[in-house]
Every structure is written in structure tokens, then in C-alpha cells.
Design a protein around this motif. Structure first.
Motif, short mmCIF file in Angstrom:
data_model
loop_
_atom_site.label_atom_id
_atom_site.label_comp_id
_atom_site.label_asym_id
_atom_site.label_seq_id
_atom_site.Cartn_x
_atom_site.Cartn_y
_atom_site.Cartn_z
N ILE A 1 0.84 -1.20 0.00
CA ILE A 1 0.00 0.00 0.00
C ILE A 1 0.87 1.25 0.00
O ILE A 1 0.61 2.21 -0.75
N LEU A 2 1.91 1.25 0.83
CA LEU A 2 2.81 2.40 0.87
C LEU A 2 3.52 2.60 -0.47
O LEU A 2 3.71 3.73 -0.92
N LEU A 3 3.92 1.50 -1.09
CA LEU A 3 4.58 1.60 -2.40
C LEU A 3 3.65 2.23 -3.45
O LEU A 3 4.09 3.03 -4.28
N LEU A 4 2.39 1.85 -3.40
CA LEU A 4 1.45 2.32 -4.41
C LEU A 4 0.97 3.76 -4.17
O LEU A 4 0.75 4.50 -5.12
N PHE A 5 0.78 4.13 -2.93
CA PHE A 5 0.10 5.39 -2.65
C PHE A 5 0.92 6.44 -1.91
O PHE A 5 0.49 7.57 -1.81
N MET A 6 2.05 6.06 -1.37
CA MET A 6 2.76 7.02 -0.54
C MET A 6 4.26 6.99 -0.82
O MET A 6 4.67 6.98 -1.96
N LYS A 7 5.01 6.93 0.20
CA LYS A 7 6.47 6.99 0.10
C LYS A 7 7.02 5.61 -0.28
O LYS A 7 6.82 4.63 0.43
N TRP A 8 7.73 5.54 -1.38
CA TRP A 8 8.24 4.26 -1.85
C TRP A 8 9.32 3.69 -0.94
O TRP A 8 9.44 2.48 -0.81
N ILE A 9 10.11 4.53 -0.28
CA ILE A 9 11.19 4.01 0.57
C ILE A 9 10.61 3.29 1.78
O ILE A 9 11.10 2.23 2.17
#
Length: 111
Positions: free
Chosen positions: A36-44
Motif C-alpha cells: 500500500i505504501l509503495l502504491l500510494f505514498m512513500k516508496w522508501i
């Protein structure tokens, strides 16, 4: 094609160690959070959660001494999250199974 119950039984059989269950209970949600973070927010952060979750899963299998179930087929990538949700529900509701030693009869008080 085998039923979900068959896959769940097989998955349960390969995840008997308390540490492995704990590490899966933390690692699988971390993997989903990472996606979810990869798709919508910070990739790191997403990459960190995603990779960290996988590290916990492999560590759990190293402790238990077996291979991850998804090596048997990709269906286990779906069975794993269902199994973790079931285990969490059983823990939260107090309906978790009590382990019994095979070959050891239960006393009348335990029945």
C-alpha cells in the motif's frame, strides 16, 4: 482442485512453531502495508516494510526448519493472509486451539 480447507490444513501443518506463527503474524501484514505504501505514498517506506516482512517470514521458516509454503504453489500467497487473519481472530476471541501431544490421552478434566 483442492478446497480452501485443504490448503488451510496444509498451511497450518507447516506453521506449528510459536515463533513462526508470531513472525508470520507480523510479517504478512508488513508486506501488505508495504504494498500500500509503495502504491500510494512513500516508496522508501513501502520497500522497507515489504522487504522487512519477507525477512520475517523467511526467518520464521528458518526457525521451524521448513520451506515457505508458496514454494509448493502460488496459491499459498493468498492462503497465508487468510491463515494469519484466522489465527488473529482465534487469538482475539479466545477460541485458539490448545495443543495436545499426540499419543498422550487427555484426562477427563481436559475433555
Amino acid at each position: 482442485m483442492p478446497s480452501l480447507a485443504h490448503y488451510m490444513t496444509q498451511y497450518d501443518h507447516e506453521h506449528e512453531s510459536g515463533w513462526n506463527k508470531f513472525l508470520h503474524g507480523v510479517g504478512i501484514p508488513m508486506i501488505f502495508a508495504g504494498l500500500i505504501l509503495l502504491l500510494f505514498m512513500k516508496w522508501i517506506w513501502g520497500a522497507g516494510f515489504f522487504l522487512g516482512g519477507w525477512v520475517l517470514l523467511f526467518l520464521g521458516h528458518r526457525i521451524e526448519g521448513n520451506h515457505p509454503a508458496f514454494f509448493q504453489g502460488p496459491i499459498y500467497l493468498l492462503v497465508g493472509p487468510i491463515w494469519v487473519a484466522k489465527e488473529a481472530w482465534m487469538f482475539l476471541t479466545g477460541t485458539h486451539r490448545r495443543p495436545t501431544s499426540e499419543g498422550t490421552p487427555q484426562s477427563d478434566a481436559m475433555k
